[in-house]
Design a protein around this motif. Structure first.
Motif, PDB file in Angstrom:
ATOM      1  N   PHE A  23       0.833  -1.187   0.106  1.00 26.42           N
ATOM      2  CA  PHE A  23       0.022   0.009   0.031  1.00 26.42           C
ATOM      3  C   PHE A  23       0.873   1.265  -0.027  1.00 26.42           C
ATOM      4  CE2 PHE A  23      -1.854  -3.564   1.932  1.00 26.42           C
ATOM      5  CZ  PHE A  23      -3.457  -3.422   1.350  1.00 26.42           C
ATOM      6  N   HIS A  24       0.813   2.051  -1.030  1.00 21.41           N
ATOM      7  CA  HIS A  24       1.671   3.142  -1.094  1.00 21.41           C
ATOM      8  C   HIS A  24       0.676   4.370  -0.821  1.00 21.41           C
ATOM      9  CE1 HIS A  24       4.705   1.110  -3.539  1.00 21.41           C
ATOM     10  NE2 HIS A  24       3.709   0.358  -3.873  1.00 21.41           N
ATOM     11  N   CYS A  25       1.233   5.281   0.158  1.00 18.14           N
ATOM     12  CA  CYS A  25       0.669   6.461   0.615  1.00 18.14           C
ATOM     13  C   CYS A  25       0.911   7.780   0.351  1.00 18.14           C
ATOM     14  CB  CYS A  25       0.626   6.156   2.078  1.00 18.14           C
ATOM     15  SG  CYS A  25       0.191   4.554   2.906  1.00 18.14           S
ATOM     16  N   ALA A  26       0.158   8.776   0.645  1.00 18.48           N
ATOM     17  CA  ALA A  26       0.476  10.042   0.173  1.00 18.48           C
ATOM     18  C   ALA A  26       1.350  10.779   1.296  1.00 18.48           C
ATOM     19  CB  ALA A  26      -1.046  11.109   0.207  1.00 18.48           C
ATOM     20  N   ASP A  27       1.351  10.416   2.556  1.00 21.66           N
ATOM     21  CA  ASP A  27       2.007  11.045   3.425  1.00 21.66           C
ATOM     22  C   ASP A  27       3.612  10.688   3.388  1.00 21.66           C
ATOM     23  OD1 ASP A  27       1.125   8.568   4.168  1.00 21.66           O
ATOM     24  OD2 ASP A  27       1.569   9.149   6.368  1.00 21.66           O
ATOM     25  N   SER A  28       4.435  11.912   3.404  1.00 25.09           N
ATOM     26  CA  SER A  28       5.838  11.790   3.401  1.00 25.09           C
ATOM     27  C   SER A  28       6.327  11.995   4.654  1.00 25.09           C
ATOM     28  CB  SER A  28       6.418  12.710   2.436  1.00 25.09           C
ATOM     29  OG  SER A  28       6.055  12.618   1.089  1.00 25.09           O
ATOM     30  N   LEU A  29       7.323  11.063   5.193  1.00 22.99           N
ATOM     31  CA  LEU A  29       7.923  11.180   6.409  1.00 22.99           C
ATOM     32  C   LEU A  29       9.411  11.452   6.320  1.00 22.99           C
ATOM     33  CD1 LEU A  29       5.125   9.651   7.127  1.00 22.99           C
ATOM     34  CD2 LEU A  29       6.307   8.679   9.132  1.00 22.99           C
ATOM     35  N   GLY A  30      10.008  11.439   5.159  1.00 21.30           N
ATOM     36  CA  GLY A  30      11.416  11.655   4.979  1.00 21.30           C
ATOM     37  C   GLY A  30      12.084  10.298   5.064  1.00 21.30           C
ATOM     38  N   GLY A  31      13.430  10.499   4.491  1.00 20.07           N
ATOM     39  CA  GLY A  31      14.276   9.283   4.572  1.00 20.07           C
ATOM     40  C   GLY A  31      14.381   8.852   3.283  1.00 20.07           C
ATOM     41  N   ALA A  38      13.918   6.177  -0.202  1.00 18.41           N
ATOM     42  CA  ALA A  38      12.817   5.887  -1.240  1.00 18.41           C
ATOM     43  C   ALA A  38      11.733   6.981  -1.014  1.00 18.41           C
ATOM     44  CB  ALA A  38      12.218   4.443  -0.775  1.00 18.41           C
ATOM     45  N   ASN A  39      12.333   8.123  -1.365  1.00 16.41           N
ATOM     46  CA  ASN A  39      11.481   9.383  -1.344  1.00 16.41           C
ATOM     47  C   ASN A  39      10.561   9.856  -0.237  1.00 16.41           C
ATOM     48  OD1 ASN A  39       8.784   8.386  -1.715  1.00 16.41           O
ATOM     49  ND2 ASN A  39       9.122   8.529  -3.951  1.00 16.41           N
ATOM     50  N   GLY A  40      10.816   8.887   0.860  1.00 15.79           N
ATOM     51  CA  GLY A  40      10.181   9.041   2.475  1.00 15.79           C
ATOM     52  C   GLY A  40       8.645   8.839   2.436  1.00 15.79           C
ATOM     53  N   LYS A  41       7.961   8.293   1.404  1.00 14.20           N
ATOM     54  CA  LYS A  41       6.710   8.181   1.552  1.00 14.20           C
ATOM     55  C   LYS A  41       6.327   7.029   2.225  1.00 14.20           C
ATOM     56  CE  LYS A  41       4.988  11.062  -1.783  1.00 14.20           C
ATOM     57  NZ  LYS A  41       3.907  11.974  -1.501  1.00 14.20           N
ATOM     58  N   TYR A  42       5.332   6.917   3.162  1.00 11.30           N
ATOM     59  CA  TYR A  42       4.889   6.055   3.967  1.00 11.30           C
ATOM     60  C   TYR A  42       4.108   4.727   2.809  1.00 11.30           C
ATOM     61  CZ  TYR A  42       3.388   3.615   8.171  1.00 11.30           C
ATOM     62  OH  TYR A  42       3.158   2.718   9.256  1.00 11.30           O
ATOM     63  N   TYR A  43       4.626   3.559   3.314  1.00 10.70           N
ATOM     64  CA  TYR A  43       3.993   2.282   2.528  1.00 10.70           C
ATOM     65  C   TYR A  43       3.935   1.323   3.563  1.00 10.70           C
ATOM     66  CZ  TYR A  43       8.262  -0.402   2.158  1.00 10.70           C
ATOM     67  OH  TYR A  43       9.375  -1.196   2.349  1.00 10.70           O
ATOM     68  N   GLU A  44       3.275   0.288   3.340  1.00  9.71           N
ATOM     69  CA  GLU A  44       3.097  -0.915   4.362  1.00  9.71           C
ATOM     70  C   GLU A  44       2.832  -2.131   3.157  1.00  9.71           C
ATOM     71  OE1 GLU A  44       3.511  -2.638   6.709  1.00  9.71           O
ATOM     72  OE2 GLU A  44       4.333  -1.277   8.145  1.00  9.71           O
ATOM     73  N   SER A  45       2.816  -3.312   3.956  1.00  6.78           N
ATOM     74  CA  SER A  45       2.473  -4.549   2.893  1.00  6.78           C
ATOM     75  C   SER A  45       1.899  -5.552   3.971  1.00  6.78           C
ATOM     76  CB  SER A  45       3.872  -5.001   2.248  1.00  6.78           C
ATOM     77  OG  SER A  45       4.541  -5.218   3.141  1.00  6.78           O
ATOM     78  N   TYR A  81       7.408   1.029   5.917  1.00  9.69           N
ATOM     79  CA  TYR A  81       8.122   2.375   6.427  1.00  9.69           C
ATOM     80  C   TYR A  81       8.885   2.147   7.754  1.00  9.69           C
ATOM     81  CZ  TYR A  81       9.571   7.036   7.439  1.00  9.69           C
ATOM     82  OH  TYR A  81      10.234   8.379   7.745  1.00  9.69           O
ATOM     83  N   TRP A  82       8.332   1.846   8.628  1.00  6.83           N
ATOM     84  CA  TRP A  82       9.023   1.426   9.982  1.00  6.83           C
ATOM     85  C   TRP A  82       9.737   0.416  10.046  1.00  6.83           C
ATOM     86  CZ3 TRP A  82       9.336   5.827  12.201  1.00  6.83           C
ATOM     87  CH2 TRP A  82       8.425   6.860  12.316  1.00  6.83           C
TER      88      TRP A  82
END
Length: 255
Positions: free
Chosen positions: A160-168, A170-177, A242-243
């Protein structure tokens, strides 16, 4: 106690703390330790899969149990230009993309998503930080959506690719799976309503994932794109989230 003794104890304590932190840092850098932790996580996931039926439901609650103040954690209003434009237009031009290892890629408007087979559930959100809240969620079931797209045989996970950017990286976008067992679970939904209201921005509008048998950080907010994948090699730092990429949390967070 003498002043010299106090200074000695203080210095000794600082030295021990420094040694402990250095040791922890060395462990964090040790590939063998990471490998052992990954194997332990895999064993935990397999053990839970063995003892818990695939379609066993997370506990559901009543209207009276809904938390009066459901905490909004993590990002509460993405600052990305694309997201701000969608928000300003009421998500009129927003589309959910579903691609990757599928036979029939999909692109759905919010209205089209709302027209899909849906489910409403009142469940408890358990955060890894130690707090819990109960909320009512309505959304499209993920399983039928994946069936409509037609997963290819090599697909093993759903990202799941998300709109929020947290930095870091891979362009910092939040993602999960999640794996396919959780993806096709009847309580796994793409929620667009919360407590009988349109999903608030702070809780992930226009759509967030609800995967009720896992901890809160797996419930990705601001979902923009869904991707069926064979592995995590091309995602972020290759750990599946992301985490997880940053070594903060495990990929499997089953409860």
């Amino acid at each position: 106690m003498s002043t010299d003794r106090r200074r000695w104890l203080k210095g000794a304590g600082a030295s021990l703390a420094g040694l402990w932190l250095a040791a922890c840092d060395q462990l964090n850098r040790n590939s063998a330790v990471h490998g052992a932790l990954a194997e332990a996580e895999t064993l935990t996931r397999r053990a839970q899969r063995l003892v818990v039926p695939r379609e066993a439901l997370a506990k559901e609650f009543t209207e009276a149990d809904i938390s009066p103040d459901f905490r909004a954690n993590g990002t509460t209003r993405p600052g990305d230009a694309d997201y701000r434009a969608h928000l300003a237009s009421g998500f009129a031009d927003w589309r959910l993309e579903l691609g990757g290892l599928v036979e029939r890629p999909l692109s759905l408007s919010l209205a089209e998503l709302r027209a899909l087979p849906a489910r409403t559930q009142i469940t408890r959100h358990d955060c890894v930080e130690g707090w819990s809240s109960i909320g009512k969620w309505t959304g499209a079931r993920l399983g039928p959506l994946l069936e409509r797209a037609g997963l290819k045989p090599e697909a093993r996970f759903i990202a799941f690719h998300c709109a929020d950017s947290l930095g870091g990286a891979a362009n910092g976008k939040y993602y999960e799976s999640i794996d396919l067992i959780d993806a096709f679970h009847p309580q796994t939904i793409l929620a667009y309503d919360m407590n009988d209201q349109v999903l608030p921005v702070a809780h992930g509008a226009p759509v967030r994932l609800r995967v009720e048998r896992q901890l809160g950080y797996k419930h990705a907010k601001y979902v923009m794109r869904i991707e069926a994948v064979a592995d995590f090699a091309h995602l972020g730092r290759g750990k599946g989230g992301y985490w997880e990429d940053r070594g903060d949390y495990a990929w499997y967070a089953g409860i």
